[in-house]
Design a protein around this motif. Structure first.
Motif, PDB file in Angstrom:
ATOM      1  N   SER B  63      13.585  26.161 -21.589  1.00  0.00           N
ATOM      2  CA  SER B  63      13.250  24.863 -22.201  1.00  0.00           C
ATOM      3  C   SER B  63      14.373  24.407 -23.120  1.00  0.00           C
ATOM      4  O   SER B  63      14.733  23.226 -23.144  1.00  0.00           O
ATOM      5  CB  SER B  63      11.952  24.970 -22.995  1.00  0.00           C
ATOM      6  N   ASP B 184      10.246  19.933 -17.290  1.00  0.00           N
ATOM      7  CA  ASP B 184       9.949  21.251 -17.854  1.00  0.00           C
ATOM      8  C   ASP B 184       8.562  21.677 -17.409  1.00  0.00           C
ATOM      9  O   ASP B 184       7.563  21.165 -17.915  1.00  0.00           O
ATOM     10  CB  ASP B 184      10.032  21.193 -19.380  1.00  0.00           C
ATOM     11  N   GLU B 185       8.501  22.586 -16.455  1.00  0.00           N
ATOM     12  CA  GLU B 185       7.233  23.063 -15.902  1.00  0.00           C
ATOM     13  C   GLU B 185       6.292  21.898 -15.565  1.00  0.00           C
ATOM     14  O   GLU B 185       5.187  21.819 -16.102  1.00  0.00           O
ATOM     15  CB  GLU B 185       6.566  24.035 -16.885  1.00  0.00           C
TER      16      GLU B 185
HETATM   17 MG   LIG Z   1       9.649  26.634 -21.908  1.00  0.00          MG
END
Ligand SMILES: [Mg+2]
Ligand SMILES: Nc1ncnc2c1ncn2[C@@H]1O[C@H](COP(=O)(O)OP(=O)(O)OP(=O)(O)O)[C@@H](O)[C@H]1O
Lengths: 402, 247
Positions: B63, B184-185
Motif C-alpha cells: 500500500s 489497492d485491493e
Molecule cells: Mg495494504
C-alpha cells in the motif's frame, strides 16, 4: 469555480441537515439574544426620556422641608409652608424664573350625576400649564376673574372617563366636596409618569378657589416654577435658595428648611439607572453571543474532524488544498449568514414582543444588528477555516486514514 | 477475457519509454527504536499500458508503494519520475494537478462520499477538472454505464452493495480519463464472483482504453489478470516477472 464551490457547499450543507441545523442554531440564538435585548433596552431608555420630558423640561418645584435621599428621609411634614407673598417675591426678584405659581393638592371625591370618583385636586394658576408643558384638548384656561376664586375646573382625561364616559365635559357641573364647579377645560392626555402614576387622573382649579373651599387655608404647600430660557436650572436653584433663605430668615450655617426639585436631575438619575440596566442586558446578550460562538466553534471543529476523510477523498481525486479550504470557507459563510439572518428576524420579533409587553417603543439598533451578525459570521468563518486548513495541509493519505 | 500480451501490443509496450520510474525509494515511519522501513530501496519501471499486480505478505509495503506512486504520500528518499518529471520536486498543488489529470484511485474501502449519490461521487474528479455541469453529467453517466450501474446513478452508497460501491469507485477513477489507475485491493471485500466481474472490467479498461493499471492484491487468481507481477517482502521488491498468463 467560485460558483461551483458555492453549489458544492450548499450540497454539502444539505447532505448533513442535522449538523447544519446545529451550526445555524448557535448563530441564531446568539444574534437573536443580542438584538432582542438591545432593542428592549433602547426602548426602555427612550421611554424614560420621554416620560421625564412629559413632566415639563424646565420644571422646578419648591417644597417645604429638606428632602434628603436615603434613610431618615423627609421632614417635610413639620416644615413651614409657603405663602402667596413668597410667590410674588419670586416673580419680583428672581430673574432666572419665568413662571412661579402656588400649588396645592388634596385627595377628594368628585361626583357627577351619581357617579363617584376618588381623585386628586390641584389648586394653582394658569402658569402651571406652561410650567408642566401641558395643553388643553378642549375648552380654555382660567380667566383672570376666575383665578380670583370662581368655581371652575379643568379636568384630566381619566376623570372625564370615569365620571361621564365619552360625553363632552365642557360646561358640565361636577361636585367636589361641597363645591359645585363648572368644567371649562379638558387636559391633553399625558399618560403614566415614570413612577407609573396616571397624570390624567386629576382635577385642576384656581388656587384661590382651592384654598378657600377645599384646603380651608391660604398656605401654599408647594410652588411650581419654570426656568427662564437662557438660564440654567442650577442658576435658578441658587437664586431661589438665596431668596427663600432670606424670606424665611435662615441664619448662615443653618440648613435650608425647603428644597427645590429639578426635573433635569430626576432625568439624569433615571437615565443613569436605565443605562445601567441597558448595560446589564447588553452584558447578558454578549455572553449569549459568546456561547453561541462557542457552539459554532464546536460544531465546526467536530465537522472538520468528521470530514477529514472527505478532505482526503477530495484531494485524492485532484482537489488542491486551497479549493478544499474555499469550500469549507464558503460553507461556513453560507451557514453563518443564514443563521445570522434568521437570528436577526427572530431577535427583532422577540424585541417587538418584549417592547409591546413592557409598553415601551420598539427601537431596533442597526449598529447592534450589524455587530452581532458580523461577530457570529466571523466566528463561523474563523472556526470553519482554521481546522479545515490544518486538515488540508496533511498528505492526502493522512487525511484518508481518518 | 484472456490476456494476450503477445503480438504487436506487447512489443509496443516493451519499447515505449517508461511512464513510471521508481529509483531506490524508501519510506520510513517513526524514528529511532520505533523506526519502520515500509519501503526499503524499491526500484522498478512501469511502461504505458502495462497491468501490474503487486503481491506480498501483509506489512510488506504494498500500500505504501501504491500511495507513493499516487502522490498521496511522499517518499523519505529516492527518485520517482512520472512521465519523466521528478515528482519529488513538485509542491502540494502541483501534485494535486498530477492526480487530477493523470491518476485514478480505487481503494479497498471504496472511499465514496457518504450521503452523496453515485452520480455525484463519480462527478467529483470532474468538478476539479473544471468541467461544466452538463459535460460532467454526461461523462459520469457514461462511466457508470461502463461499470453497469447507470440504473443506480441516483442511489447513495448506503443503498448499494459492496460490489456496486466498488464499481462506483471504479467509475469515479475512470471518469477523469486517467493514464494510470492505482487500485489497492479492489476486490478485498468482495466474493469471487463479484471479484471476477471487477477484474474483467479492469482488463477491459487496460486493453481497450489503454489505461495503465497498478493493482495490489492478496489473491493469486486476481493477480493473474495482470500481465506482470511484482512480489514484495519487507519493503523490498523480491521478484518482478510476467504472470503465468502472460508468460
Ligand atoms: Mg495494504
Ligand atoms: N502511518 C503509518 N505509521 C507507521 N507505520 C506505518 C504507517 N503506515 C504503514 N506503516 C507500516 O509500514 C509497513 C508497510 O505497510 P503497508 O500498509 O504498506 O503494508 P501492506 O503491504 O499494504 O500490508 P497489507 O497487505 O496488510 O495491506 C507496515 O509495517 C506498517 O505497519
Amino acid at each position: 469555480m467560485l460558483w461551483e464551490t458555492v453549489k458544492l457547499s450548499v450540497q454539502s450543507i444539505l447532505r448533513n441537515p442535522m449538523r447544519s441545523f446545529l451550526t445555524v442554531l448557535g448563530v441564531v440564538i446568539g444574534v437573536a439574544a443580542v438584538i432582542a435585548m438591545v432593542t428592549v433596552g433602547n426602548g426602555s431608555s427612550a421611554q424614560v426620556t420621554s416620560d421625564v420630558e412629559s413632566l415639563g423640561a424646565n420644571l422646578l418645584t419648591l417644597q417645604p422641608g429638606q428632602s434628603r435621599m436615603g434613610p431618615g428621609s423627609s421632614d417635610g411634614g413639620a416644615a413651614r409652608p409657603f405663602a402667596l407673598s413668597d410667590v410674588d417675591a419670586i416673580l419680583d426678584q428672581v430673574n432666572s424664573v419665568s413662571v412661579a405659581v402656588p400649588t396645592g393638592t388634596q385627595s377628594i371625591v368628585a361626583v357627577f350625576e351619581g357617579e363617584n370618583y376618588q381623585t386628586t385636586v390641584t389648586g394653582t394658576q394658569n402658569g402651571y400649564f406652561e410650567a408642566r408643558d401641558w395643553g388643553l384638548s378642549a375648552g380654555r384656561l382660567f380667566s383672570s376673574a376666575e383665578e380670583k376664586g370662581k368655581s371652575v375646573c379643568i379636568i384630566g382625561e381619566t376623570v372625564r372617563d370615569e365620571l361621564m364616559g365619552r360625553a363632552d365635559p365642557i360646561g358640565q357641573k361636577i361636585r367636589i366636596e361641597s363645591l359645585n364647579c363648572t368644567v371649562i377645560g379638558l387636559l391633553e392626555v399625558k399618560g403614566a409618569n415614570t413612577f407609573g402614576m396616571d397624570q390624567d387622573d386629576t382635577v385642576i382649579m384656581p388656587f384661590k378657589t382651592f384654598a378657600r373651599r377645599i384646603a380651608g387655608s391660604t398656605d401654599v404647600s408647594s410652588i411650581t416654577l419654570s426656568v427662564r430660557d437662557g438660564y440654567s436650572s442650577d442658576r435658578a436653584i441658587d437664586d431661589l435658595t438665596a431668596l427663600m433663605r432670606e424670606i424665611r430668615r435662615i441664619d448662615p450655617g443653618e440648613d435650608d428648611d425647603f428644597s427645590v426639585r429639578d426635573t433635569a436631575q430626576i432625568a439624569a438619575m433615571l437615565s443613569s439607572v436605565t443605562s445601567v440596566l441597558t448595560g446589564l442586558l447588553s452584558a447578558v446578550a454578549a455572553v449569549s453571543l459568546l456561547v453561541g460562538g462557542i457552539g459554532i466553534m464546536n460544531i465546526m471543529l467536530v465537522s472538520v474532524t468528521e470530514r477529514t476523510r472527505e478532505i482526503g477523498i477530495r484531494m485524492a481525486v485532484g482537489a488542491q488544498a486551497s479549493q478544499v479550504l474555499l469550500q469549507f470557507l464558503v460553507e461556513a459563510i453560507v451557514l453563518s449568514t443564514l443563521g445570522g439572518l434568521l437570528g436577526i428576524a427572530l431577535g427583532l420579533a422577540m424585541g417587538a414582543v418584549g417592547s409591546a409587553m413592557l409598553n415601551v417603543p420598539f427601537i431596533p439598533d442597526a449598529g447592534t444588528i450589524a455587530l452581532a451578525f458580523g461577530f457570529s459570521g466571523m466566528v463561523g468563518v474563523v472556526f470553519g477555516y482554521f481546522p479545515a486548513r490544518a486538515a488540508a495541509r496533511l498528505d492526502p493519505i493522512e487525511a484518508l486514514r481518518h | 477475457m484472456p490476456v494476450d500480451p503477445s503480438g504487436d501490443r506487447a512489443a509496443k509496450i516493451a519499447t515505449d519509454p517508461p511512464l513510471i520510474e521508481v529509483r531506490d525509494i524508501t519510506r520510513i515511519y517513526g524514528t529511532g527504536e520505533a523506526e519502520v522501513r515500509a519501503l526499503d530501496g524499491v526500484s522498478f519501471d512501469i511502461r504505458p499500458g502495462e497491468f501490474v499486480s503487486v503481491m506480498g505478505p501483509s506489512g510488506s509495503g504494498k500500500s505504501t508503494a501504491l500511495n507513493v506512486l499516487g502522490c498521496l504520500d511522499s517518499p523519505t528518499s529516492g527518485h520517482y519520475l512520472f512521465n519523466g518529471v521528478e515528482v519529488g520536486g513538485l509542491d502540494g498543488d502541483q501534485r494535486a494537478l498530477l492526480r487530477r489529470h493523470y491518476l485514478g484511485f480505487i481503494f479497498q474501502g471504496y472511499n465514496l462520499l457518504p450521503r452523496t449519490t453515485a452520480l455525484q461521487n463519480v462527478e467529483l474528479p470532474l468538478i476539479y477538472k473544471g468541467m461544466s455541469r452538463e459535460e460532467r453529467e454526461t461523462r459520469a453517466i457514461a462511466a457508470l454505464d461502463k461499470v453497469g450501474l447507470a440504473q443506480r446513478a441516483h442511489h447513495d452508497p448506503s443503498q448499494l452493495s459492496g460490489g456496486q460501491q466498488q464499481r462506483v469507485a471504479i467509475a469515479r477513477a475512470l471518469a477523469g480519463d486517467p493514464q494510470v489507475i492505482l487500485a489497492d485491493e479492489p476486490t478485498g471485500n468482495l466474493d469471487t464472483k463479484r471479484s471476477v466481474e471487477i477484474m474483467e472490467l479492469m482488463v477491459e479498461l487496460n486493453q481497450s482504453d489503454g489505461i495503465t493499471i497498478v493493482m495490489v492484491t492478496h489473491e493469486d487468481d486476481m493477480a493473474e489478470f495482470g500481465s506482470r507481477l511484482i512480489w514484495m517482502v519487507d519493503g523490498k521488491v523480491e521478484s518482478d516477472r510476467p504472470t503465468k498468463r502472460a508468460a
